[in-house]
Design a protein around this motif. Structure first.
Motif, PDB file in Angstrom:
ATOM      1  N   GLY A 196       8.980 -10.925  -4.689  1.00 23.41           N
ATOM      2  CA  GLY A 196       9.299  -9.584  -4.212  1.00 23.41           C
ATOM      3  C   GLY A 196      10.651  -9.141  -4.712  1.00 23.41           C
ATOM      4  O   GLY A 196      10.820  -8.014  -5.199  1.00 23.41           O
ATOM      5  N   GLN A 197      11.615 -10.081  -4.606  1.00 21.15           N
ATOM      6  CA  GLN A 197      12.964  -9.808  -5.081  1.00 21.15           C
ATOM      7  C   GLN A 197      12.944  -9.459  -6.561  1.00 21.15           C
ATOM      8  O   GLN A 197      13.577  -8.508  -7.005  1.00 21.15           O
ATOM      9  CB  GLN A 197      13.781 -11.077  -4.897  1.00 21.15           C
ATOM     10  CG  GLN A 197      15.060 -10.879  -4.160  1.00 21.15           C
ATOM     11  CD  GLN A 197      15.731 -12.226  -3.975  1.00 21.15           C
ATOM     12  OE1 GLN A 197      15.434 -13.195  -4.675  1.00 21.15           O
ATOM     13  NE2 GLN A 197      16.634 -12.286  -3.039  1.00 21.15           N
ATOM     14  N   ALA A 212      11.445  -6.130  -7.120  1.00 18.27           N
ATOM     15  CA  ALA A 212      12.397  -5.087  -6.753  1.00 18.27           C
ATOM     16  C   ALA A 212      13.435  -4.931  -7.852  1.00 18.27           C
ATOM     17  O   ALA A 212      13.746  -3.816  -8.288  1.00 18.27           O
ATOM     18  CB  ALA A 212      13.087  -5.459  -5.444  1.00 18.27           C
ATOM     19  N   GLY A 213      13.941  -6.087  -8.306  1.00 17.47           N
ATOM     20  CA  GLY A 213      14.949  -6.056  -9.355  1.00 17.47           C
ATOM     21  C   GLY A 213      14.415  -5.416 -10.622  1.00 17.47           C
ATOM     22  O   GLY A 213      15.054  -4.545 -11.205  1.00 17.47           O
ATOM     23  N   ALA A 237      11.896  -3.412 -10.961  1.00 14.10           N
ATOM     24  CA  ALA A 237      11.648  -1.981 -10.759  1.00 14.10           C
ATOM     25  C   ALA A 237      12.950  -1.211 -10.916  1.00 14.10           C
ATOM     26  O   ALA A 237      13.024  -0.223 -11.655  1.00 14.10           O
ATOM     27  CB  ALA A 237      11.056  -1.751  -9.373  1.00 14.10           C
ATOM     28  N   HIS A 238      13.992  -1.697 -10.230  1.00 11.58           N
ATOM     29  CA  HIS A 238      15.263  -0.982 -10.262  1.00 11.58           C
ATOM     30  C   HIS A 238      15.852  -0.980 -11.661  1.00 11.58           C
ATOM     31  O   HIS A 238      16.262   0.051 -12.176  1.00 11.58           O
ATOM     32  CB  HIS A 238      16.229  -1.631  -9.273  1.00 11.58           C
ATOM     33  CG  HIS A 238      17.528  -0.907  -9.167  1.00 11.58           C
ATOM     34  ND1 HIS A 238      18.665  -1.348  -9.786  1.00 11.58           N
ATOM     35  CD2 HIS A 238      17.862   0.240  -8.535  1.00 11.58           C
ATOM     36  CE1 HIS A 238      19.647  -0.498  -9.519  1.00 11.58           C
ATOM     37  NE2 HIS A 238      19.192   0.472  -8.762  1.00 11.58           N
ATOM     38  N   ASN A 252      13.554   1.106 -14.009  1.00 13.33           N
ATOM     39  CA  ASN A 252      13.426   2.524 -13.672  1.00 13.33           C
ATOM     40  C   ASN A 252      14.689   3.316 -13.952  1.00 13.33           C
ATOM     41  O   ASN A 252      14.622   4.513 -14.212  1.00 13.33           O
ATOM     42  CB  ASN A 252      13.040   2.691 -12.198  1.00 13.33           C
ATOM     43  CG  ASN A 252      11.569   2.421 -11.991  1.00 13.33           C
ATOM     44  OD1 ASN A 252      10.789   2.526 -12.931  1.00 13.33           O
ATOM     45  ND2 ASN A 252      11.189   2.067 -10.782  1.00 13.33           N
ATOM     46  N   ASN A 253      15.840   2.663 -13.888  1.00 10.44           N
ATOM     47  CA  ASN A 253      17.086   3.382 -14.164  1.00 10.44           C
ATOM     48  C   ASN A 253      17.124   3.928 -15.583  1.00 10.44           C
ATOM     49  O   ASN A 253      17.173   5.140 -15.752  1.00 10.44           O
ATOM     50  CB  ASN A 253      18.287   2.476 -13.894  1.00 10.44           C
ATOM     51  CG  ASN A 253      18.914   2.813 -12.556  1.00 10.44           C
ATOM     52  OD1 ASN A 253      18.866   3.954 -12.118  1.00 10.44           O
ATOM     53  ND2 ASN A 253      19.494   1.831 -11.909  1.00 10.44           N
ATOM     54  N   PRO A 254      17.072   3.041 -16.609  1.00 10.52           N
ATOM     55  CA  PRO A 254      17.071   3.595 -17.966  1.00 10.52           C
ATOM     56  C   PRO A 254      15.864   4.506 -18.213  1.00 10.52           C
ATOM     57  O   PRO A 254      15.977   5.542 -18.862  1.00 10.52           O
ATOM     58  CB  PRO A 254      17.045   2.362 -18.871  1.00 10.52           C
ATOM     59  CG  PRO A 254      16.794   1.203 -18.004  1.00 10.52           C
ATOM     60  CD  PRO A 254      17.136   1.588 -16.609  1.00 10.52           C
ATOM     61  N   LEU A 255      14.722   4.112 -17.640  1.00 11.93           N
ATOM     62  CA  LEU A 255      13.524   4.938 -17.801  1.00 11.93           C
ATOM     63  C   LEU A 255      13.794   6.345 -17.292  1.00 11.93           C
ATOM     64  O   LEU A 255      13.408   7.339 -17.919  1.00 11.93           O
ATOM     65  CB  LEU A 255      12.392   4.305 -16.986  1.00 11.93           C
ATOM     66  CG  LEU A 255      10.988   4.405 -17.537  1.00 11.93           C
ATOM     67  CD1 LEU A 255      10.923   3.868 -18.942  1.00 11.93           C
ATOM     68  CD2 LEU A 255      10.032   3.641 -16.637  1.00 11.93           C
ATOM     69  N   GLY A 256      14.472   6.415 -16.167  1.00 14.78           N
ATOM     70  CA  GLY A 256      14.772   7.706 -15.547  1.00 14.78           C
ATOM     71  C   GLY A 256      15.573   8.599 -16.466  1.00 14.78           C
ATOM     72  O   GLY A 256      15.200   9.744 -16.727  1.00 14.78           O
ATOM     73  N   VAL A 295      26.932  -2.053 -15.105  1.00 11.85           N
ATOM     74  CA  VAL A 295      25.545  -1.745 -15.461  1.00 11.85           C
ATOM     75  C   VAL A 295      25.308  -1.920 -16.957  1.00 11.85           C
ATOM     76  O   VAL A 295      26.099  -1.466 -17.771  1.00 11.85           O
ATOM     77  CB  VAL A 295      25.229  -0.297 -15.052  1.00 11.85           C
ATOM     78  CG1 VAL A 295      23.917   0.143 -15.653  1.00 11.85           C
ATOM     79  CG2 VAL A 295      25.189  -0.197 -13.551  1.00 11.85           C
TER      80      VAL A 295
END
Lengths: 184, 400
Positions: B162-163, B166-167, B169-170, B173-177, B358
């Motif tokens: 899960g961790q 989550a990691g 995804a985060h 998703n950041n660069p993807l965003g 980051v």
């Protein structure tokens, strides 16, 4: 001119958001908002800025070093309770979401990668909702004043309190002295 | 054990049919042709009892048990025969008593043995039942323990999955965003350039009106940032791949010192100025391991050490030492860099946990290192103090 603060530890996100908000129109119905953006990659610095400058809307990432988005928005809410709040995050577990809604009272949770149109309309909706709320309060105060329920002084005190939270409170020491908050 | 060995004996027990067949005729001869034995109740046991015959009591234990009767014998002969018969009877009694006593004793022995045996059997059965029950209980307990451990393990695994999710995804998703948003903005920029075509006649004025200087400059920045973002996603994906590949690779038998030297030579070119590297390698036995992973891990740890020193902003040294005993191989990687706080140390192995800005580190280095060490059934330990430095200790057990 609506003032918006962006907080994200990711510079790329801040730049992309600034670009987007610069070129895209932020409208809701016939209402159009022009935005003035300030961005911070450190929530601590952002919070310091929020203590001194009023903002209409705070948009924060959730996972950040120093403090997470919920802690940040909670602190912001204490300083500027009337500002709208959004979380923009690539991931948050259910617990974080529940906390965000219950403890902070966020208007929206937007996932990354976001859809530009959705993000803009969420911003416009929160700003419009905030305007409506403030207008309601003003009108209600006017009515109360006319009915004699509230004095103009009380309303002015409320206005000042909204601008500078805590200004209408006096801290009395045990010996009758007035205690001043050093950080205000 | 119903009969007593010294009970009263009846005459027909002492003089049974077989006895009578032999004693009777002898008596007839002795007593001159006519003899009879009558028991105490008057039943004739032998011969023919004649009413007017002479009688002599056969006394046993002070009581007449039978009578010897004869018509033909005189008193003397009859008394002699009586004495003989009494002797015979007494002998019989003794014999019967002895044999009965013996039988009783044997029977008693047998009975007590039987009881003893039954008791033994009973206790054995009880013991068997108990031990069976115990075994069953132990089995149940073991099963429960195993189940709980399994549950714990799965829970931990789930938690770390899960961790990880989550990691990932985060992190992704950041660069993807921002890449996605940037590209949408770039579409808009291109539209502005498209608008220039219709106004080419106006030349410079149109260029200014469309704000194309900004568009050009920001478009360049935008594309550069997006490329960086894409590269970051690619890096995360490849790190994830090596992160998950720990259990699939070919094993080799090799000297860990060679791996250390290789990793050191790779890293030496990348070390920031003011950071030196010192190797103190003692001879090591060979180890069956996954060389690709070992090298990747050592490289990561050395890179960490170098970064820790450069972050401290002072010259420093990375010390690498190796040694072996009969237990296994121990490798220390020391640096005198920034070190970690207790909180950072506690989370050091967490996937995607990083203290770096980051994009500088994915936060998978130590997580992967730990997985690699565990895949070799070894241990990894961190000792770190803020502003003093960090020591990573690796231990690989040798096969017994």
């Amino acid at each position: 001119m609506s003032r918006v603060m962006l907080v994200d530890d990711e510079e790329g996100i801040l730049k992309a958001l600034k670009r987007l908000l610069r070129v895209a129109p932020c409208t809701l119905g016939n209402k159009s908002f022009s935005l003035e953006i300030e961005s911070f990659s450190s929530p601590v610095q952002a919070l310091e800025r929020a203590r001194h400058e009023p903002f209409d809307l705070f948009i924060s990432d959730f996972r950040m070093p120093e403090m997470d988005g919920i802690e940040f928005l909670k602190a912001v809410k204490e300083v500027q309770p009337d500002a709208a709040r959004l979380i923009l995050s690539g991931y948050a577990d259910l617990n974080a979401l529940v906390r965000a809604v219950n403890e902070v009272g966020i208007d929206r949770f937007i996932g990354k990668p976001w859809n530009d149109y959705e993000l803009l309309s969420a911003i416009a909706q929160s700003l419009a909702h905030r305007d409506l709320m403030l207008e309601n309060r003003q009108l209600a105060n006017l009515v109360r004043m006319e009915m004699g329920e509230k004095t103009p002084e009380a309303i002015e005190a409320e206005r000042l309190e909204a601008m500078e939270p805590g200004i209408t409170q006096v801290n009395w020491g045990p010996d009758g002295s007035v205690l001043l908050d050093p950080d205000r | 054990m119903n009969s007593n060995f010294d009970r009263e004996w009846r005459i027909e027990e002492l003089l049974d049919q077989g006895m009578m067949q032999r004693v009777g005729p002898a008596l007839n001869v002795l007593l001159g042709g006519d003899a009879a034995i009558v028991d105490a109740d008057g039943h004739v046991l032998w011969g023919i009892a004649v009413a007017e015959a002479r009688r002599e009591p056969l006394v046993l234990e002070l009581e007449p048990v039978a009578y010897l009767a004869s018509q033909s014998a005189d008193q003397k002969a009859l008394a002699g025969a009586r004495t003989l018969l009494e002797l015979l009877l007494r002998t019989q009694v003794r014999y019967k008593m002895a044999s009965n006593l013996h039988l009783e004793a044997v029977a008693e022995d047998f009975e007590s043995l039987r009881l003893e045996h039954a008791r033994l059997q009973e206790s054995e059965a009880r013991y068997k039942a108990l031990s069976g029950e115990l075994e069953a209980r132990v089995r149940a307990q073991v099963l429960q323990l195993e189940e709980r451990q399994q549950m714990l393990y799965s829970a931990e695994k789930l938690a770390s999955v899960g961790q990880l999710a989550a990691g990932v995804a985060h992190e992704v998703n950041n660069p993807l965003g921002f890449v996605r948003s940037n590209l949408a903005t770039f579409q808009h920029y291109l539209g502005q350039f498209g608008g220039l075509k219709a106004r080419l006649g106006e030349g410079e004025v149109a260029w200014q009106a469309l704000d194309l200087d900004f568009v050009l400059e920001d478009g360049g920045d935008l594309l550069a940032e997006s490329l960086k973002g894409i590269d970051r996603i690619a890096k995360i994906v490849s790190e994830l791949k090596s992160f998950s590949n720990v259990d699939r690779a070919s094993e080799e038998f090799l000297d860990l010192n060679d791996c250390l030297r290789q990793a050191a030579s790779v890293i030496e070119g990348q070390l920031p100025p003011g950071v030196s590297l010192r190797l103190e390698l003692l001879p090591l036995p060979g180890l069956v391991c996954l060389p690709g992973h070992i090298n990747q891990m050592l490289l990561g740890l050395l890179r960490n050490a170098g970064q820790a020193i450069s972050e401290a902003g002072r010259p420093g040294e990375i010390g690498v030492s190796s040694a072996a005993d009969e237990q296994g191989i121990t490798i220390h990687i020391r640096d005198n860099g920034v070190g970690m706080t207790a909180e950072q140390l506690a989370r050091a192995f967490e996937p995607f946990y990083t203290t770096r800005p980051v994009g500088a580190g994915a936060g998978l280095g130590l997580t992967t290192a730990r997985n690699i060490v565990l895949a070799h059934s070894g241990r990894i330990d961190l000792v770190s103090y803020r502003d003093v430095g960090t020591t990573v200790t690796l231990f690989f057990p040798l096969p017994k």
